[in-house]
Every structure is written in structure tokens, then in C-alpha cells.
Design a protein around this motif. Sequence first.
Motif, PDB file in Angstrom:
ATOM      1  N   HIS A 105     -32.526  36.785  53.322  1.00 48.87           N
ATOM      2  CA  HIS A 105     -32.418  35.988  52.060  1.00 48.87           C
ATOM      3  C   HIS A 105     -31.558  34.535  52.309  1.00 48.87           C
ATOM      4  CE1 HIS A 105     -32.550  40.375  50.505  1.00 48.87           C
ATOM      5  NE2 HIS A 105     -33.759  39.663  50.316  1.00 48.87           N
ATOM      6  N   PHE A 106     -31.279  34.221  53.715  1.00 46.76           N
ATOM      7  CA  PHE A 106     -30.796  32.922  53.895  1.00 46.76           C
ATOM      8  C   PHE A 106     -31.591  31.867  53.623  1.00 46.76           C
ATOM      9  CE2 PHE A 106     -32.606  34.715  57.970  1.00 46.76           C
ATOM     10  CZ  PHE A 106     -33.479  33.636  58.041  1.00 46.76           C
ATOM     11  N   ASP A 107     -31.309  30.558  53.313  1.00 47.23           N
ATOM     12  CA  ASP A 107     -32.005  29.578  52.917  1.00 47.23           C
ATOM     13  C   ASP A 107     -32.975  29.080  54.228  1.00 47.23           C
ATOM     14  OD1 ASP A 107     -33.104  27.290  51.862  1.00 47.23           O
ATOM     15  OD2 ASP A 107     -31.406  26.063  51.670  1.00 47.23           O
ATOM     16  N   LYS A 108     -34.044  29.042  53.975  1.00 46.84           N
ATOM     17  CA  LYS A 108     -34.915  28.785  55.178  1.00 46.84           C
ATOM     18  C   LYS A 108     -35.618  27.093  54.970  1.00 46.84           C
ATOM     19  CE  LYS A 108     -36.879  33.347  55.260  1.00 46.84           C
ATOM     20  NZ  LYS A 108     -35.878  33.771  54.359  1.00 46.84           N
ATOM     21  N   THR A 109     -34.997  26.565  54.046  1.00 40.28           N
ATOM     22  CA  THR A 109     -35.320  25.151  53.727  1.00 40.28           C
ATOM     23  C   THR A 109     -35.229  24.354  55.046  1.00 40.28           C
ATOM     24  OG1 THR A 109     -34.907  25.463  51.367  1.00 40.28           O
ATOM     25  CG2 THR A 109     -35.193  23.231  52.278  1.00 40.28           C
ATOM     26  N   MET A 180     -38.116  18.339  64.086  1.00 38.20           N
ATOM     27  CA  MET A 180     -36.714  18.866  64.009  1.00 38.20           C
ATOM     28  C   MET A 180     -35.697  18.037  64.146  1.00 38.20           C
ATOM     29  SD  MET A 180     -37.430  22.479  65.850  1.00 38.20           S
ATOM     30  CE  MET A 180     -37.831  22.000  67.469  1.00 38.20           C
ATOM     31  N   LYS A 181     -35.711  17.098  65.194  1.00 43.94           N
ATOM     32  CA  LYS A 181     -34.698  16.205  65.392  1.00 43.94           C
ATOM     33  C   LYS A 181     -34.802  15.135  64.110  1.00 43.94           C
ATOM     34  CE  LYS A 181     -34.980  16.370  70.513  1.00 43.94           C
ATOM     35  NZ  LYS A 181     -35.270  15.454  71.674  1.00 43.94           N
ATOM     36  N   SER A 182     -35.698  14.804  63.601  1.00 45.03           N
ATOM     37  CA  SER A 182     -35.768  14.022  62.379  1.00 45.03           C
ATOM     38  C   SER A 182     -35.018  14.643  61.224  1.00 45.03           C
ATOM     39  CB  SER A 182     -37.169  13.372  62.009  1.00 45.03           C
ATOM     40  OG  SER A 182     -37.847  12.682  63.128  1.00 45.03           O
ATOM     41  N   ILE A 183     -35.153  15.750  60.950  1.00 45.77           N
ATOM     42  CA  ILE A 183     -34.815  16.558  60.002  1.00 45.77           C
ATOM     43  C   ILE A 183     -33.231  16.726  60.174  1.00 45.77           C
ATOM     44  CG2 ILE A 183     -34.559  18.859  59.060  1.00 45.77           C
ATOM     45  CD1 ILE A 183     -37.587  18.995  59.011  1.00 45.77           C
ATOM     46  N   ALA A 184     -33.073  16.643  61.472  1.00 53.45           N
ATOM     47  CA  ALA A 184     -31.552  17.010  61.737  1.00 53.45           C
ATOM     48  C   ALA A 184     -30.554  15.695  61.481  1.00 53.45           C
ATOM     49  CB  ALA A 184     -31.155  17.484  63.183  1.00 53.45           C
ATOM     50  N   LEU A 185     -31.261  14.651  61.852  1.00 53.29           N
ATOM     51  CA  LEU A 185     -30.729  13.303  61.478  1.00 53.29           C
ATOM     52  C   LEU A 185     -30.713  13.087  59.935  1.00 53.29           C
ATOM     53  CD1 LEU A 185     -32.381  11.183  64.273  1.00 53.29           C
ATOM     54  CD2 LEU A 185     -29.816  11.652  64.072  1.00 53.29           C
ATOM     55  N   GLY A 186     -31.614  13.487  59.355  1.00 54.04           N
ATOM     56  CA  GLY A 186     -31.578  13.431  57.797  1.00 54.04           C
ATOM     57  C   GLY A 186     -30.474  14.074  57.232  1.00 54.04           C
ATOM     58  N   LYS A 187     -30.663  15.185  57.706  1.00 53.15           N
ATOM     59  CA  LYS A 187     -29.308  16.195  57.129  1.00 53.15           C
ATOM     60  C   LYS A 187     -28.139  15.526  56.971  1.00 53.15           C
ATOM     61  CE  LYS A 187     -31.522  20.916  57.665  1.00 53.15           C
ATOM     62  NZ  LYS A 187     -31.371  22.198  58.354  1.00 53.15           N
ATOM     63  N   GLY A 191     -28.234  14.987  53.634  1.00 51.63           N
ATOM     64  CA  GLY A 191     -28.210  16.220  53.023  1.00 51.63           C
ATOM     65  C   GLY A 191     -29.663  17.012  53.021  1.00 51.63           C
ATOM     66  N   VAL A 192     -29.729  18.134  52.255  1.00 52.58           N
ATOM     67  CA  VAL A 192     -30.786  18.626  52.152  1.00 52.58           C
ATOM     68  C   VAL A 192     -31.228  18.448  50.637  1.00 52.58           C
ATOM     69  CG1 VAL A 192     -30.740  20.378  53.927  1.00 52.58           C
ATOM     70  CG2 VAL A 192     -29.953  20.916  51.448  1.00 52.58           C
ATOM     71  N   PRO A 193     -32.653  18.456  50.253  1.00 52.99           N
ATOM     72  CA  PRO A 193     -32.942  18.183  48.796  1.00 52.99           C
ATOM     73  C   PRO A 193     -32.362  19.338  48.088  1.00 52.99           C
ATOM     74  CG  PRO A 193     -35.023  18.192  50.428  1.00 52.99           C
ATOM     75  CD  PRO A 193     -33.791  18.648  51.103  1.00 52.99           C
ATOM     76  N   GLU A 194     -32.117  18.482  46.710  1.00 49.35           N
ATOM     77  CA  GLU A 194     -31.162  19.624  45.624  1.00 49.35           C
ATOM     78  C   GLU A 194     -32.404  20.800  45.181  1.00 49.35           C
ATOM     79  OE1 GLU A 194     -29.827  19.035  41.112  1.00 49.35           O
ATOM     80  OE2 GLU A 194     -30.281  17.298  42.234  1.00 49.35           O
ATOM     81  N   LYS A 195     -31.884  21.828  45.016  1.00 52.93           N
ATOM     82  CA  LYS A 195     -32.574  22.850  44.596  1.00 52.93           C
ATOM     83  C   LYS A 195     -32.461  23.180  43.218  1.00 52.93           C
ATOM     84  CE  LYS A 195     -34.306  25.508  48.596  1.00 52.93           C
ATOM     85  NZ  LYS A 195     -34.149  26.820  49.212  1.00 52.93           N
TER      86      LYS A 195
END
Length: 205
Positions: A105-109, A180-187, A191-195
Motif C-alpha cells: 500500500h505504499f505510493d508507487k507513483t 528514472m534519472k529525469s524523474i529524480a531531478l524533477g522530484k 516534487g510529485v504531482p498532487e493527488k
Amino acid sequence: MKVLMINGSPKANGNTYIALHEMEKIFEQEGIETEILHIGNKDIRGCISCRQCYEKGRCVFEDVVNETAQKFEECDGLVVGSPVYYASANATLVAFLTRLFYSTHFDKTMKVGAAVAAARRGGLTATYDELNKFFGISGMPIASGQYWNGIHGSAPGEAKQDTEGLQMMRTLARNMTFLMKSIALGKEKYGVPEKEPFARMNFIR
């Protein structure tokens, strides 16, 4: 960064493994830690929809699914490989993935997912679509390569002769690494998209 790779073939060193290993070599060149789990020969039952995982925080059946859960939570990307059986993934693998995704149940986003299929001839795209649905429902970006991610071979080892299939695996690994590297930089920057709260709508009331 780490990629968890799932070998859903009953054969530990068959054509599915050849595809995953070709990706593994690129990940290592890119400085990505990898681990290949061979689950295709395990005794894994399917989900019975008991929903006990919501109370226990883990699947009620103690097997490789629960052993994999923490590895899944800690990885940045997940690669799932399967042979094709009747234009479908290995049933053992599907049982494993169903319980793994449902009971964790952890966030997989923003974990990156990639699917790979191995076949003698047909059924690759149907299996590829089937596996990608686990990623899509979980908010996981899906890595693509230069074609639909498949490799051909019948007897174990024949996939080594599929030069285009091997190239597809290398391209997929490079694209997945970039994502993966691009997402890490984006975070780091955004941050991550609002849910929004999940708006469940049942059609039968």
C-alpha cells in the motif's frame, strides 16, 4: 538508483532471462544497481480478495510476495519479464504481480515500470499489454524502447540469435535509465504531482 527485475519464466536461464540480462548489462554501465528475482518456478497462489492486507500490512499468504514487497518499495524501477503462454503472461507471474501490487500500500507513483515478453512467434504484444496494466493502474510511468518490448526464441538460448530483440532490450534499458534519472531531478525541483482523494464510483449500487 536501483532496478528490481522479475523473471517470470519457469526456466531460470531461458529466453526471458536473456532479455533481462541484456538490460542488466546496460543498467550496470549506467551505474544503476540491479537485482533479478526468479519467481516463475515458485509455488504462488492467486489473490482471494480477503483484504486482510489492509489490516496486516502484508499479504496473508507468507511466500515470495511478502519477501519481495520491501524490495519493490525501495526500488526506483521495476522490470517484469514473462514468456508467452496462449498469448498471455505465465499464470504464476500474474498471481505474483496481482498479490504484490494489491497487498503493498505504499505510493508507487513515479516508480518506472517496463514489461518484456519472450515468445517463439506470436502473443508478444498481448502479453506486453497485460503486464503494462499493473504499472498504469499504479501511477507508474511506463518505459518504452524502439518497438514493443519483446524477444523471440523457442528453445532456451535461442533468443541470443534475435539481434533486433537484444537491441530492443538495450534501448529499453537506456530509456528507462534516462526516465528514472529525469524523474529524480524533477522530484528535487518540483516534487510529485498532487493527488486528489480517490473518487470511487461503483456502477452497481
